[in-house]
Design a protein around this motif. Structure first.
Motif, PDB file in Angstrom:
ATOM      1  N   TYR A  92       0.828  -1.227   0.000  1.00  0.00           N
ATOM      2  CA  TYR A  92       0.000   0.000   0.000  1.00  0.00           C
ATOM      3  C   TYR A  92       0.845   1.252   0.000  1.00  0.00           C
ATOM      4  O   TYR A  92       0.626   2.133  -0.818  1.00  0.00           O
ATOM      5  CB  TYR A  92      -0.970   0.049   1.168  1.00  0.00           C
ATOM      6  N   PRO A  93       1.808   1.341   0.914  1.00  0.00           N
ATOM      7  CA  PRO A  93       2.646   2.547   0.860  1.00  0.00           C
ATOM      8  C   PRO A  93       3.350   2.673  -0.485  1.00  0.00           C
ATOM      9  O   PRO A  93       3.461   3.767  -1.028  1.00  0.00           O
ATOM     10  CB  PRO A  93       3.641   2.332   2.002  1.00  0.00           C
ATOM     11  N   GLY A  94       3.754   1.543  -1.055  1.00  0.00           N
ATOM     12  CA  GLY A  94       4.422   1.568  -2.341  1.00  0.00           C
ATOM     13  C   GLY A  94       3.509   2.125  -3.425  1.00  0.00           C
ATOM     14  O   GLY A  94       3.891   3.012  -4.184  1.00  0.00           O
ATOM     15  N   SER A  95       2.268   1.591  -3.466  1.00  0.00           N
ATOM     16  CA  SER A  95       1.320   2.087  -4.459  1.00  0.00           C
ATOM     17  C   SER A  95       1.047   3.562  -4.242  1.00  0.00           C
ATOM     18  O   SER A  95       0.907   4.334  -5.187  1.00  0.00           O
ATOM     19  CB  SER A  95      -0.010   1.344  -4.344  1.00  0.00           C
ATOM     20  N   ARG A  96       0.974   3.938  -3.006  1.00  0.00           N
ATOM     21  CA  ARG A  96       0.695   5.350  -2.705  1.00  0.00           C
ATOM     22  C   ARG A  96       1.825   6.243  -3.192  1.00  0.00           C
ATOM     23  O   ARG A  96       1.594   7.340  -3.661  1.00  0.00           O
ATOM     24  CB  ARG A  96       0.472   5.552  -1.216  1.00  0.00           C
ATOM     25  N   ALA A  97       3.028   5.728  -3.086  1.00  0.00           N
ATOM     26  CA  ALA A  97       4.164   6.519  -3.544  1.00  0.00           C
ATOM     27  C   ALA A  97       4.045   6.766  -5.046  1.00  0.00           C
ATOM     28  O   ALA A  97       4.348   7.849  -5.536  1.00  0.00           O
ATOM     29  CB  ALA A  97       5.466   5.817  -3.207  1.00  0.00           C
ATOM     30  N   PHE A  98       3.594   5.742  -5.806  1.00  0.00           N
ATOM     31  CA  PHE A  98       3.369   5.964  -7.228  1.00  0.00           C
ATOM     32  C   PHE A  98       2.230   6.965  -7.445  1.00  0.00           C
ATOM     33  O   PHE A  98       2.299   7.842  -8.295  1.00  0.00           O
ATOM     34  CB  PHE A  98       3.043   4.649  -7.930  1.00  0.00           C
ATOM     35  N   GLN A  99       1.157   6.785  -6.664  1.00  0.00           N
ATOM     36  CA  GLN A  99       0.006   7.659  -6.873  1.00  0.00           C
ATOM     37  C   GLN A  99       0.313   9.109  -6.535  1.00  0.00           C
ATOM     38  O   GLN A  99      -0.299  10.026  -7.077  1.00  0.00           O
ATOM     39  CB  GLN A  99      -1.184   7.167  -6.039  1.00  0.00           C
ATOM     40  N   ALA A 100       1.230   9.300  -5.613  1.00  0.00           N
ATOM     41  CA  ALA A 100       1.528  10.668  -5.189  1.00  0.00           C
ATOM     42  C   ALA A 100       2.512  11.350  -6.124  1.00  0.00           C
ATOM     43  O   ALA A 100       3.360  12.120  -5.689  1.00  0.00           O
ATOM     44  CB  ALA A 100       2.057  10.662  -3.761  1.00  0.00           C
ATOM     45  N   VAL A 101       2.398  11.068  -7.411  1.00  0.00           N
ATOM     46  CA  VAL A 101       3.380  11.585  -8.359  1.00  0.00           C
ATOM     47  C   VAL A 101       3.413  13.115  -8.388  1.00  0.00           C
ATOM     48  O   VAL A 101       4.485  13.728  -8.428  1.00  0.00           O
ATOM     49  CB  VAL A 101       3.156  10.986  -9.762  1.00  0.00           C
ATOM     50  N   GLU A 102       2.207  13.725  -8.311  1.00  0.00           N
ATOM     51  CA  GLU A 102       2.196  15.189  -8.348  1.00  0.00           C
ATOM     52  C   GLU A 102       2.926  15.768  -7.146  1.00  0.00           C
ATOM     53  O   GLU A 102       3.701  16.714  -7.256  1.00  0.00           O
ATOM     54  CB  GLU A 102       0.751  15.713  -8.330  1.00  0.00           C
ATOM     55  N   GLN A 103       2.640  15.140  -6.015  1.00  0.00           N
ATOM     56  CA  GLN A 103       3.272  15.614  -4.801  1.00  0.00           C
ATOM     57  C   GLN A 103       4.786  15.444  -4.877  1.00  0.00           C
ATOM     58  O   GLN A 103       5.537  16.316  -4.458  1.00  0.00           O
ATOM     59  CB  GLN A 103       2.722  14.803  -3.641  1.00  0.00           C
ATOM     60  N   TYR A 104       5.192  14.308  -5.475  1.00  0.00           N
ATOM     61  CA  TYR A 104       6.616  14.059  -5.587  1.00  0.00           C
ATOM     62  C   TYR A 104       7.290  15.132  -6.435  1.00  0.00           C
ATOM     63  O   TYR A 104       8.317  15.699  -6.052  1.00  0.00           O
ATOM     64  CB  TYR A 104       6.857  12.673  -6.192  1.00  0.00           C
ATOM     65  N   SER A 105       6.654  15.440  -7.563  1.00  0.00           N
ATOM     66  CA  SER A 105       7.295  16.421  -8.438  1.00  0.00           C
ATOM     67  C   SER A 105       7.244  17.813  -7.816  1.00  0.00           C
ATOM     68  O   SER A 105       8.151  18.612  -7.975  1.00  0.00           O
ATOM     69  CB  SER A 105       6.641  16.409  -9.817  1.00  0.00           C
ATOM     70  N   CYS A 106       6.165  18.050  -7.114  1.00  0.00           N
ATOM     71  CA  CYS A 106       6.036  19.323  -6.410  1.00  0.00           C
ATOM     72  C   CYS A 106       7.151  19.456  -5.380  1.00  0.00           C
ATOM     73  O   CYS A 106       7.841  20.469  -5.297  1.00  0.00           O
ATOM     74  CB  CYS A 106       4.664  19.388  -5.734  1.00  0.00           C
ATOM     75  N   ALA A 107       7.347  18.396  -4.626  1.00  0.00           N
ATOM     76  CA  ALA A 107       8.377  18.429  -3.589  1.00  0.00           C
ATOM     77  C   ALA A 107       9.758  18.594  -4.206  1.00  0.00           C
ATOM     78  O   ALA A 107      10.632  19.242  -3.639  1.00  0.00           O
ATOM     79  CB  ALA A 107       8.313  17.152  -2.756  1.00  0.00           C
TER      80      ALA A 107
END
Ligand SMILES: Nc1ncnc2c1ncn2[C@@H]1O[C@H](COP(=O)(O)OP(=O)(O)O)[C@@H](O)[C@H]1O
Ligand SMILES: [Mg+2]
Lengths: 711, 298
Positions: free
Chosen positions: A98-113
């Motif tokens: 789940y955390p792994g999938s969430r990390a993929f899903q949070a792509v916008e947040q990742y790029s934002c960060a």
């Protein structure tokens, strides 16, 4: 042409090869393939390469990656995308699916960060808090969704995937909150409200001007004046915060010709009608429209109108059904008379009735108190119309909604217990439109879950080892046992040890204890629980994993507790093929067979719930326990291929639960469907369900819920 | 605790020896000197009626029908009982039920007093003898055997059998049994059984309407109108969250607590957080949402 990009079909085929284990009829590679078709061949090759790498670790992660990577490619360059992949796989390795999938899903947040490492804040970080915040502010529940535009369609609020326009995460959070609150205010203070008889839609009003786009922007500016004033009156703290954000980003200046509008729109009784009046007045008189507020967004009138139209149809019907039920439920109203009774509605404004709007409905002068779900419905209708329209005040249908048709309404023992063919049971189903049961409508068969030899149970126990220990201790403390209590103040027998001590004390000149009796404490835990687990196709992927993990932890806890329990999965396709999958029966011990069956739980087809509830109720009938529980783990509404959906499925399920309660079974539902508030209260009753807002929390919560449910 | 350790245990004792043990015991005379006056409510407790509950209670009392007060915690049930006891000029005996409470806790037991075993009435038996109001708060919390003693008292026999002494107490006209119950619990064990609930006249309580609740908060805390109004609105917000992250919204009791803190100078947001939000939840995201809601008002 070696560098020709692959077409969507070609991509889909390639993806299917790798993702096959996690695809189904309802979950295909078509979406990712379509989205990837517009990229260069090099980018596509990059993606396909990574998909094949990731599925070697985990197929679901591969699917999540394929679904999110088009967004990633838009936001980041290839190197950054690769970092994102490594980051997500790293999370997977350390923390699981789940955390792994969430990390993929949070792509916008990742790029934002990535770009705004210090000041920005992502949607995911604010979503839960803001959704609750809005729910607290009252009114129709609003779902938050990340998107690229800021607007509401009156049921959902769209906010940016990340915000970094202000100098700190705290300020950017404030901006998120201001946006959400302002859009909430549009729904709450009637920006989209029209009288029930009023034909002109908002978009049509704007279209009547030579430049509709300009008219809409003007209207938005006028409404912003009115709405910020409403917020100032009702939520002064929030208002101050919103204005301080605006000051930081530049003051809004209104032309002097707007002073009349400013004055009137800020008054307490101003409505959207006033904004319309000023729209026509200022359309030609203004050459400059003031800047929008930083939290204002842009209205999407079509989205609002289609959401409203759909809702109004739905809510009118629902309201009339609820009204019918309410009127028929009155002890003095004979069924049928209701249609001719005089219904009256207190039409004072929503503001007055909002929180306590309970005694607003009268039948022939008698006040009726609507149940909580109906009150929520009324508030939503009020939000749209500012009243309950006359046309709504007609109870639904001529046939009574819920009739107890004597013998027919009960189920036939011979059908319940007697198998027809080898292993088939036949059940009635409730048709709410007819107000009758359909006889012998469903055929149910029991089979065992196909056991699996994977090491799922051990893996789960390892992953949650800290929690397992904690669960065991909690449940140990809960365990009721028959035992002899010593040193009691009173009791059935004398505690000789205590007497000896007491006399010795007294001889020694000390105060004598009065606790010299023994008492027999009989355990009051006399409980049997059946867990029915959704095995429909929609649970594919991590929901299925979460369900299995939840069961593993639950079994650990229940084994400590000693309550009797059984576990069944269910799914099926059409009324003729309802399937109950045995996982653990009553009386069966939690052995390797059970563990292998839990491991083997796989998603199948649809969710026809009524027949399953009827069957399991029958099962509980033969169990001798003081308290009988039927706990459902589900991910959504009842739903089957042959029309078992919407109102029909909800009503049959509700009927089956009423039958269960009639037999002394307590039903309860644990769901991960965040929309469940819309239908679960109707099915299970207001207090008999829990919504878990994140799948990954399911394993942690189920045992805990069982504990609080039974203590 | 002057209990010496290590003395011989488990020796067989001649039972004839037993009375001697009790002789000369220096047990305090606790619980024997209960006086009816102790339970009289002498000053009028402030109670703002939500509806017809005062009239209904009086009618039930005159007709000797026991009363069930339903409602969430902190909505004024206890205060209402105090008020009724004052109105009817009867002693009020309140028992807060808990999961260890047994029938003998209610009826009474033998104690060893002054060298003799002596029967001491429990609160229920005491209320029956003196003709008072007996209020069993949160009755479903008690162990199941308590219903056995309540049932004969709650129908028209109005009897309390004391098994241990063989006595059969018949309740005088003035006696009244009232129980409270919170229907919002999610526990299947905390359901009131039909056979119990159908003996009672039920009064349903909920949180008071906004203006009434504001008056209550002002009266109880001495706080001025505007802040009290905001507090009530904050309560409304938390009640909107019931079922969406909160098990319960803020009760009137919590509002009164927050108001009292504010009246003694604590800043509104701090008071709300300490007295209301933290009392409702430990969930970090829920707390943030609650604090934001509070901040939007104050
Ligand atoms: N109707 C009311 N009139 C006066 N005070 C009230 C009322 N309702 C609630 N309160 C206040 O709320 C507090 C808690 O009420 P209480 O009676 O203890 O609640 P309950 O017994 O329902 O849990 C009281 O101490 C009082 O300050
Ligand atoms: Mg109380």
């Amino acid at each position: 042409m070696p560098d020709r990009p692959l077409t969507a079909e070609e991509l889909e085929e390639r993806l299917e090869d790798d993702l096959d284990p996690v695809l189904s009829t309802r979950r295909t590679a078509e979406g990712p393939a379509l989205a990837l078709a517009r990229f260069t061949r090099a980018q596509q090759n990059f993606v396909l390469h990574w998909v094949s790498v990731i599925v070697k670790t985990n197929s679901e992660m591969g699917f999540q990656f394929a679904s999110q990577v088009p967004i990633a490619l838009d936001l980041m360059d290839i190197e950054e995308v690769e970092k994102w992949i490594i980051h997500a796989m790293d999370v997977y390795d350390k923390q699981g699916l789940y955390p792994g999938s969430r990390a993929f899903q949070a792509v916008e947040q990742y790029s934002c960060a990535l770009s705004e490492r210090v000041v920005g804040i992502g949607f995911e970080e604010v979503e839960v808090v803001l959704e609750r915040f809005l729910r607290g502010l009252s009114g129709r529940p609003l779902k938050l969704i990340a998107g690229d535009r800021v607007f509401t369609d009156s049921e959902r609020i769209f906010l940016p995937a990340c915000l970094a326009s202000l100098g700190s995460p705290g300020r950017n959070f404030s901006l998120y909150k201001a946006m959400a609150s302002f859009l909430w205010a549009q729904t709450r203070y009637g920006t989209f409200r029209r009288g029930a008889e009023e034909p002109t839609a908002l978009s049509a009003r704007c279209d009547a001007y030579p430049q509709p786009e300009r008219a809409q922007r003007l209207f938005e500016a006028l409404e912003a004046i009115r709405l910020t004033a409403c917020i100032e009156r009702d939520l002064s703290g929030l208002y101050r915060e919103m204005m301080s954000l605006q000051r930081e980003l530049g003051q809004i200046v209104h032309p002097s010709s707007w002073s009349g509008a400013l004055h009137r729109l800020r008054r307490r009784n101003a409505t959207v009608r006033d904004s319309f009046e000023f729209l026509s007045e200022l359309y030609s008189a203004t050459d400059q429209i003031p800047q929008p507020y930083c939290f204002q967004g842009r209205m999407q009138l079509e989205a609002v109108e289609s959401a409203m139209q759909e809702r109004q149809l739905r809510e009118k019907e629902k309201f009339r059904v609820a009204l019918k039920r309410l009127v028929d439920g009155q002890p003095d109203t004979p069924v049928g008379v209701a249609q001719r009774s005089r219904l009256e509605m207190d039409q004072r404004p929503l503001e007055v009735l909002n929180e306590q709007g309970s005694k607003v409905l009268t039948v022939d002068g008698q006040p009726l108190i609507p149940p909580a779900d109906m009150q929520a419905l009324m508030r939503s209708i009020w939000q749209d119309f500012g009243e309950i329209p006359e046309a709504y005040l007609v109870p639904a249908g001529s046939a009574p909604y819920w009739v107890d048709n004597g013998g027919e309404g009960r189920f036939r023992e011979d059908l319940v217990d007697g198998p027809r063919d080898d292993n088939a049971y036949v059940y009635n189903e409730w048709d709410y439109r007819r107000g009758h049961y359909r006889k012998d409508w469903c055929v149910l068969r029991e089979t065992d879950v196909h056991p699996s030899d994977e090491s799922f149970v051990e893996d789960t126990l390892t992953r949650y080892s800290a929690l397992v220990g904690q669960l065991r201790r909690t449940f140990e403390a809960l365990r009721g046992e028959d035992r002899l209590l010593k040193r009691q103040i009173d009791g059935s027998d004398i505690d000789l040890d205590a007497v000896v001590e007491a006399s010795a004390d007294m001889r020694a000149g000390m105060e004598m204890s009065e606790r010299i009796f023994t008492k027999f404490n009989k355990s009051e835990r006399n409980m049997a629980a059946v867990f029915m687990v959704d095995m429909s196709g929609s649970t594919k992927g991590w929901i299925n994993d979460a369900e299995r993990e939840a069961l593993v932890l639950l079994c650990e806890a229940l084994e400590v507790l000693g309550d009797r329990y059984a576990i069944y999965g269910f799914s099926g396709i059409t009324r003729k093929q309802c399937c109950l999958y045995r996982i653990k029966r009553f009386g069966e011990s939690y052995d390797n067979g059970v563990k292998r069956r839990i491991t083997g739980i796989r998603p199948h087809d649809y969710t026809r719930m009524g027949v399953i509830i009827r069957h399991l109720t029958g099962l509980l009938r033969h169990i001798d326990a003081r308290t009988k529980l039927l706990v459902t783990l589900s991910d959504g509404k009842p739903d089957d291929y042959d029309g078992y959906r919407g109102e029909y499925g909800v009503e049959d399920t509700r009927q089956a639960l009423i039958e269960a309660k009639y037999e002394g079974v307590h039903p309860f539902c644990i769901t991960i469907d965040t929309e469940a508030h819309a239908y679960l209260p109707r099915m299970y009753g207001a207090v008999n369900y829990v919504v878990i807002d994140e799948v990954r929390k399911l394993p942690l919560k189920v045992a805990d819920i069982y504990r609080s449910l039974t203590s | 605790m002057a209990k010496a350790r290590g003395r011989p245990r488990g020796r067989l004792v001649d039972l004839a020896y037993f009375p001697a043990v009790i002789l000369n015991s220096a047990l305090p005379m606790q619980a024997t000197a209960r006086n009816t006056d102790d339970y009289m409510v002498t000053e009028e407790p402030y109670y703002a009626a939500q509806g017809q509950e005062i009239e209904l209670f009086e009618a039930a009392y005159t007709n000797r029908i026991p009363v069930l007060v339903k409602g969430p915690t902190g909505c004024g049930k206890t205060r209402f009982m105090e008020h009724m006891a004052w109105r009817l000029r009867r002693p009020l005996i309140t028992v807060s039920c808990h999961d260890d409470l047994t029938a003998s806790d209610l009826v009474g037991r033998y104690l060893i007093v002054g060298g003799e075993t002596k029967w001491v009435d429990g609160p229920l038996a005491h209320a029956v003898r003196v003709g008072g109001l007996c209020y069993l708060d949160e009755i479903v919390e008690a162990r199941k055997d308590t219903t056995v003693v309540i049932h004969p008292l709650a129908d028209d026999r109005r009897l309390l059998p004391i098994e241990k002494t063989g006595e059969l107490l018949s309740a005088p006209l003035q006696f009244c049994l009232a129980i409270s119950y919170n229907p919002g619990y999610q526990s299947v064990l905390k359901d009131l059984k039909q056979s119990t609930r159908q003996r009672f006249v039920a009064l349903e309580f909920s949180y008071p309407a906004a203006d009434l609740e504001q008056t209550i908060v002002e009266k109880e805390s001495g706080l001025s109108g505007d802040i009290a109004a905001k507090l009530v609105r904050f309560a409304g917000m938390t009640r909107n969250l019931k079922g969406s992250g909160l098990e319960e919204g803020a009760s009137t009791r919590l509002l009164v607590h927050a108001a009292k803190l504010m009246a003694s100078g604590v800043a509104p947001r701090t008071a709300c957080q300490a007295a209301i939000s933290e009392a409702l939840t430990d969930d970090a995201e829920m707390l943030t949402a609650a604090n934001e809601l509070c901040a939007s008002l104050f």
